[in-house]
Motif scaffolding. Sequence first.
Motif, PDB file in Angstrom:
ATOM      1  N   SER A   9       0.848  -1.191   0.000  1.00  0.00           N
ATOM      2  CA  SER A   9       0.000   0.000   0.000  1.00  0.00           C
ATOM      3  C   SER A   9       0.883   1.240   0.000  1.00  0.00           C
ATOM      4  N   ARG A  10       0.243   2.373  -0.093  1.00  0.00           N
ATOM      5  CA  ARG A  10       0.984   3.632  -0.145  1.00  0.00           C
ATOM      6  C   ARG A  10       1.433   4.054   1.256  1.00  0.00           C
ATOM      7  N   ALA A  11       2.679   4.508   1.362  1.00  0.00           N
ATOM      8  CA  ALA A  11       3.211   4.970   2.640  1.00  0.00           C
ATOM      9  C   ALA A  11       2.784   6.404   2.910  1.00  0.00           C
ATOM     10  N   SER A  12       2.782   6.778   4.180  1.00  0.00           N
ATOM     11  CA  SER A  12       2.494   8.152   4.572  1.00  0.00           C
ATOM     12  C   SER A  12       3.627   8.672   5.454  1.00  0.00           C
ATOM     13  N   LEU A  13       3.537   9.934   5.840  1.00  0.00           N
ATOM     14  CA  LEU A  13       4.624  10.548   6.588  1.00  0.00           C
ATOM     15  C   LEU A  13       4.865   9.882   7.938  1.00  0.00           C
ATOM     16  N   ARG A  14       3.848   9.314   8.541  1.00  0.00           N
ATOM     17  CA  ARG A  14       4.064   8.659   9.831  1.00  0.00           C
ATOM     18  C   ARG A  14       4.912   7.400   9.687  1.00  0.00           C
ATOM     19  N   ASP A  15       5.058   6.884   8.459  1.00  0.00           N
ATOM     20  CA  ASP A  15       5.877   5.699   8.214  1.00  0.00           C
ATOM     21  C   ASP A  15       7.353   6.031   8.011  1.00  0.00           C
ATOM     22  N   VAL A  16       7.688   7.309   7.893  1.00  0.00           N
ATOM     23  CA  VAL A  16       9.052   7.719   7.553  1.00  0.00           C
ATOM     24  C   VAL A  16      10.103   7.157   8.505  1.00  0.00           C
ATOM     25  N   PRO A  17       9.943   7.252   9.835  1.00  0.00           N
ATOM     26  CA  PRO A  17      10.998   6.715  10.716  1.00  0.00           C
ATOM     27  C   PRO A  17      11.291   5.236  10.478  1.00  0.00           C
ATOM     28  N   GLY A  52      14.942  11.141   2.228  1.00  0.00           N
ATOM     29  CA  GLY A  52      14.580  10.632   0.916  1.00  0.00           C
ATOM     30  C   GLY A  52      13.176  10.061   0.890  1.00  0.00           C
ATOM     31  N   ALA A  53      12.823   9.304   1.944  1.00  0.00           N
ATOM     32  CA  ALA A  53      11.468   8.741   2.037  1.00  0.00           C
ATOM     33  C   ALA A  53      10.434   9.856   2.081  1.00  0.00           C
ATOM     34  N   ARG A  54      10.694  10.883   2.874  1.00  0.00           N
ATOM     35  CA  ARG A  54       9.761  12.002   2.965  1.00  0.00           C
ATOM     36  C   ARG A  54       9.588  12.694   1.600  1.00  0.00           C
ATOM     37  N   SER A  55      10.680  12.886   0.875  1.00  0.00           N
ATOM     38  CA  SER A  55      10.586  13.596  -0.407  1.00  0.00           C
ATOM     39  C   SER A  55       9.778  12.795  -1.428  1.00  0.00           C
ATOM     40  N   TRP A  56       9.902  11.450  -1.409  1.00  0.00           N
ATOM     41  CA  TRP A  56       9.112  10.627  -2.319  1.00  0.00           C
ATOM     42  C   TRP A  56       7.632  10.694  -1.963  1.00  0.00           C
ATOM     43  N   ILE A  57       7.321  10.691  -0.686  1.00  0.00           N
ATOM     44  CA  ILE A  57       5.920  10.777  -0.252  1.00  0.00           C
ATOM     45  C   ILE A  57       5.305  12.101  -0.672  1.00  0.00           C
ATOM     46  N   GLU A  58       6.059  13.170  -0.552  1.00  0.00           N
ATOM     47  CA  GLU A  58       5.527  14.504  -0.823  1.00  0.00           C
ATOM     48  C   GLU A  58       5.524  14.864  -2.305  1.00  0.00           C
ATOM     49  N   SER A  59       6.220  14.088  -3.125  1.00  0.00           N
ATOM     50  CA  SER A  59       6.286  14.405  -4.555  1.00  0.00           C
ATOM     51  C   SER A  59       4.953  14.100  -5.254  1.00  0.00           C
ATOM     52  N   PRO A  60       4.461  15.013  -6.108  1.00  0.00           N
ATOM     53  CA  PRO A  60       3.221  14.757  -6.848  1.00  0.00           C
ATOM     54  C   PRO A  60       3.416  13.801  -8.024  1.00  0.00           C
ATOM     55  N   ARG A  61       4.665  13.480  -8.341  1.00  0.00           N
ATOM     56  CA  ARG A  61       4.944  12.603  -9.480  1.00  0.00           C
ATOM     57  C   ARG A  61       5.638  11.323  -9.036  1.00  0.00           C
ATOM     58  N   ALA A  62       5.272  10.856  -7.850  1.00  0.00           N
ATOM     59  CA  ALA A  62       5.889   9.632  -7.343  1.00  0.00           C
ATOM     60  C   ALA A  62       4.948   8.940  -6.365  1.00  0.00           C
ATOM     61  N   VAL A  63       5.219   7.668  -6.137  1.00  0.00           N
ATOM     62  CA  VAL A  63       4.495   6.872  -5.151  1.00  0.00           C
ATOM     63  C   VAL A  63       5.527   6.136  -4.310  1.00  0.00           C
ATOM     64  N   LEU A  64       5.430   6.258  -3.005  1.00  0.00           N
ATOM     65  CA  LEU A  64       6.271   5.457  -2.123  1.00  0.00           C
ATOM     66  C   LEU A  64       5.397   4.361  -1.523  1.00  0.00           C
ATOM     67  N   THR A  99      -0.857  14.036   4.255  1.00  0.00           N
ATOM     68  CA  THR A  99      -0.045  15.215   4.491  1.00  0.00           C
ATOM     69  C   THR A  99       0.169  15.467   5.977  1.00  0.00           C
ATOM     70  N   GLU A 100      -0.117  14.480   6.810  1.00  0.00           N
ATOM     71  CA  GLU A 100       0.054  14.663   8.245  1.00  0.00           C
ATOM     72  C   GLU A 100       1.498  15.011   8.581  1.00  0.00           C
ATOM     73  N   GLN A 101       1.701  15.588   9.732  1.00  0.00           N
ATOM     74  CA  GLN A 101       3.029  15.998  10.146  1.00  0.00           C
ATOM     75  C   GLN A 101       3.668  14.917  11.004  1.00  0.00           C
ATOM     76  N   VAL A 102       4.982  14.808  10.913  1.00  0.00           N
ATOM     77  CA  VAL A 102       5.716  13.935  11.809  1.00  0.00           C
ATOM     78  C   VAL A 102       6.562  14.793  12.719  1.00  0.00           C
ATOM     79  N   GLU A 103       6.891  14.229  13.862  1.00  0.00           N
ATOM     80  CA  GLU A 103       7.619  14.999  14.860  1.00  0.00           C
ATOM     81  C   GLU A 103       9.000  15.376  14.360  1.00  0.00           C
ATOM     82  N   GLU A 104       9.358  16.634  14.505  1.00  0.00           N
ATOM     83  CA  GLU A 104      10.680  17.126  14.140  1.00  0.00           C
ATOM     84  C   GLU A 104      11.526  17.275  15.395  1.00  0.00           C
TER      85      GLU A 104
END
Length: 252
Positions: A9-17, A52-64, A99-104
């Motif tokens: 399935s598609r990853a989201s920002l909470r999956d980045v860590p 890198g994972a975050r940038s792929w998730i946020e890109s409109p021309r990609a799927v992570l 587009t949820e936020q992850v802890e910085e």
Amino acid sequence: MSKPTFTISRASLRDVPRIGEISTRAFDNDTHSQMKIMGQKPGSFAEGMAMGARSWIESPRAVLLKATDDRDGTIVGSMAWGFRGIELDASQGDDEEGTEQVEETDGDDDGKDEGTTEKYEPIPGAERINELEAMTSKHLHDFMHRIMPEGSKCIFMGGITVDPKYHGQGIGSQLIRWGTEHADRQGAFSWVHSSEAGWPVFQKHGFKEVERLTFDMDMWAVGPPPKDGVFGDREKWGEYTFRYMVRQPVGA
């Protein structure tokens, strides 16, 4: 005992860590990655994997994508697909709010960040590794411009990693087939910039080598391979080869 199954399935920002952790561990035995790490600030490679994972998730021309173990929902692998001239369909997965936020950790704790910066001393010779990075990046970008000019219909892999504990269970093949099946349905070709260890897997899925880049890592390294069990008693890093591989759509 039944064979484990995995859901793509598609990853989201909470999956980045978790994806960043897997990506870092997946390159433990890749000599090119380990050689680059020796010239970096401690922790930089892991940070780069997460970014890198975050940038792929946020890109409109990609799927992570993420692969999760159906037994407990653990993320066990991931794969990025970029696309041009077509649209890819991937469910959002568990996190509908893509587009949820992850802890910085670099926002308010200025003292900690500044202290880390002050203590870090540049590694002698690390500029050579930066030169290698620039060379390999330029080679990849030049290939991209040639292989997918304006008007192309294609998808390309931005990276695939599987948790080493789950190797040999077909997860990588599942992630690859997700993309190649999309490509076949839309009559698009696909391509990958493969690491030295990855190319046999891609070949199994119909990718053929069209170009390669081979270089002597000892010309760029800041020191000999570490004696940590990964490289055994090797005194030199040796040659490394990136392979550019292309797959034409089946049934086009």
